[in-house]
Write a protein that holds these residues in place. Structure first.
Motif, PDB file in Angstrom:
ATOM      1  N   ASP A 176       0.812  -1.095   0.086  1.00 12.74           N
ATOM      2  CA  ASP A 176      -0.138   0.017  -0.100  1.00 12.74           C
ATOM      3  C   ASP A 176       0.920   1.413  -0.045  1.00 12.74           C
ATOM      4  OD1 ASP A 176      -2.510   1.448   0.381  1.00 12.74           O
ATOM      5  OD2 ASP A 176      -1.552   2.264   2.208  1.00 12.74           O
ATOM      6  N   TYR A 183      -3.561   4.211  -7.204  1.00 14.41           N
ATOM      7  CA  TYR A 183      -4.356   3.056  -7.341  1.00 14.41           C
ATOM      8  C   TYR A 183      -5.108   2.847  -8.648  1.00 14.41           C
ATOM      9  CZ  TYR A 183      -3.405   0.664  -2.903  1.00 14.41           C
ATOM     10  OH  TYR A 183      -3.062  -0.141  -1.993  1.00 14.41           O
ATOM     11  N   ASN A 198      -1.870  -9.175  -2.581  1.00 11.55           N
ATOM     12  CA  ASN A 198      -1.630  -8.634  -1.210  1.00 11.55           C
ATOM     13  C   ASN A 198       0.083  -8.719  -1.198  1.00 11.55           C
ATOM     14  OD1 ASN A 198      -1.084  -7.987   1.369  1.00 11.55           O
ATOM     15  ND2 ASN A 198      -3.219  -8.687   2.069  1.00 11.55           N
ATOM     16  N   GLN A 221      -4.000  -4.709   4.338  1.00  7.21           N
ATOM     17  CA  GLN A 221      -3.941  -4.553   2.889  1.00  7.21           C
ATOM     18  C   GLN A 221      -5.255  -5.460   2.094  1.00  7.21           C
ATOM     19  OE1 GLN A 221      -2.829  -2.568   1.007  1.00  7.21           O
ATOM     20  NE2 GLN A 221      -1.835  -3.367  -0.716  1.00  7.21           N
ATOM     21  N   LEU A 225      -7.210  -3.345  -0.587  1.00  8.57           N
ATOM     22  CA  LEU A 225      -7.270  -3.611  -2.206  1.00  8.57           C
ATOM     23  C   LEU A 225      -8.668  -4.161  -2.405  1.00  8.57           C
ATOM     24  CD1 LEU A 225      -4.066  -6.045  -2.319  1.00  8.57           C
ATOM     25  CD2 LEU A 225      -4.595  -3.807  -3.310  1.00  8.57           C
TER      26      LEU A 225
END
Length: 325
Positions: A176, A183, A198, A221, A225
């Motif tokens: 992240d 993103y 991940n 995470q 996501l």
């Protein structure tokens, strides 16, 4: 002439076509008639030797093209169109490969297997009851390998476009703190069919952290996501490949099904191999990173070109890791 001959044949005047004489019959020798007025041929008797020779060697009308019925004609035309489309696609593919600096288009990725390979304890697979499997090499006899890309610092649009245009499948593992600035780039990769998996929140060495901290790194995470990409990952890769049983328990607690590591690492100018034979093996996982020229001797398209050339030269095809784990 073909139509005239066909009409003549229907009218019983095929002799005209064989001799090439005019319809008035000049130059045409009729077969001898029998007592009942019928010719010898009509009576079923054998033709004369001279007549047979003339029949074999005389000029014949050109063949009348056979008209195909509607469905057959349509199928023939559509088949020809399909071949033309395929040839055009090959030409376009080669043009795309050349534009990205490749000599040839890489082999097309295989279709997703109906059943994923069974994971058993073996070289390349580590299993513990109740924990996600750790996989360095997917068990398969197919000459396929898998490209995985970690971290997320470099967001090169040429890299994603190159992978898309060449049909190169990727699986990404995103941290992240490196990805959060954009993103949208990774949503674009996901839209191309490249899974976004991940790689923790802060890219820390999980092996030196307690269980609660590890779980926070992994599970937060997962949540991030799911929110950013729209899908909760099934795969997780620990930073630096460092993990312990707490790592696997924490990953399992938030939905992780497998932990893929790697046997090769790729750079723009080379591929480093884990094993002494310095070769790819069926099911190998290749690691690389989202990095730019500040850290590498080349761009991410240079990296992808190196991987594709290496894989293709060894007779392998790149496949999508998420389809097999």
């Amino acid at each position: 002439m073909a139509a005239v001959c066909l009409a003549a044949a229907v009218a019983g005047c095929a002799a005209q076509g064989r001799t090439g004489g005019p319809s008035s019959g000049a130059g045409v020798s009729a077969a001898p008639a029998g007592a009942d007025g019928r010719s010898q041929k009509q009576q079923g008797g054998p033709p004369s030797e001279a007549g047979a020779a003339a029949d074999r060697g005389g000029p014949r009308p050109p063949a009348v093209p056979l008209a195909l019925p509607g469905l057959a004609r349509a199928e023939e035309e559509s088949s020809g169109e399909a071949v033309a489309r395929q040839e055009a696609a090959v030409r376009a593919g080669l043009e795309t490969a050349h534009r990205w600096g490749l000599e040839q288009l890489p082999p097309r990725a295989p279709q997703r297997p109906l059943v994923k390979p069974e994971l058993r304890p073996a070289q390349g697979v580590k299993l513990q009851e109740g924990l996600p499997p750790v996989v360095y090499r997917v068990p398969t006899d197919e000459k396929i390998v898998f490209l995985t890309v970690d971290d997320g610092a470099e967001k090169d649009p040429d890299f994603s476009r190159m992978a898309d245009e060449l049909g190169v499948p990727l699986s990404t593992f995103v941290a992240d703190y490196l990805a959060r600035s954009d993103y949208g780039y990774f949503r674009g990769l996901a839209a191309q069919g490249d899974a976004v998996n991940n790689h923790t929140i802060n890219h820390r060495n999980l092996k030196v952290l307690d269980y609660a901290t590890q779980r926070d790194e992994i599970c937060r995470q997962q949540d991030q996501l799911e929110q950013q990409i729209g899908a909760r990952p099934r795969l997780f890769r620990p930073p630096y490949g460092e993990y312990n049983d707490d790592t696997l328990r924490a990953a399992a607690s938030c939905g992780i099904e497998a932990v893929p590591l790697w046997n090769e690492e790729a750079f723009p100018d080379r591929v480093e191999y884990r094993y002494d034979d310095q070769r790819l093996h069926p099911g190998d996982i290749i690691l690389t990173h989202f990095r730019g020229t500040d850290l590498w001797k080349g761009t991410m398209p240079d990296l992808l070109r190196k991987v594709v050339n290496e894989v293709t030269a060894q007779g392998f095809t790149l496949a999508r890791l998420d389809d097999y784990l």
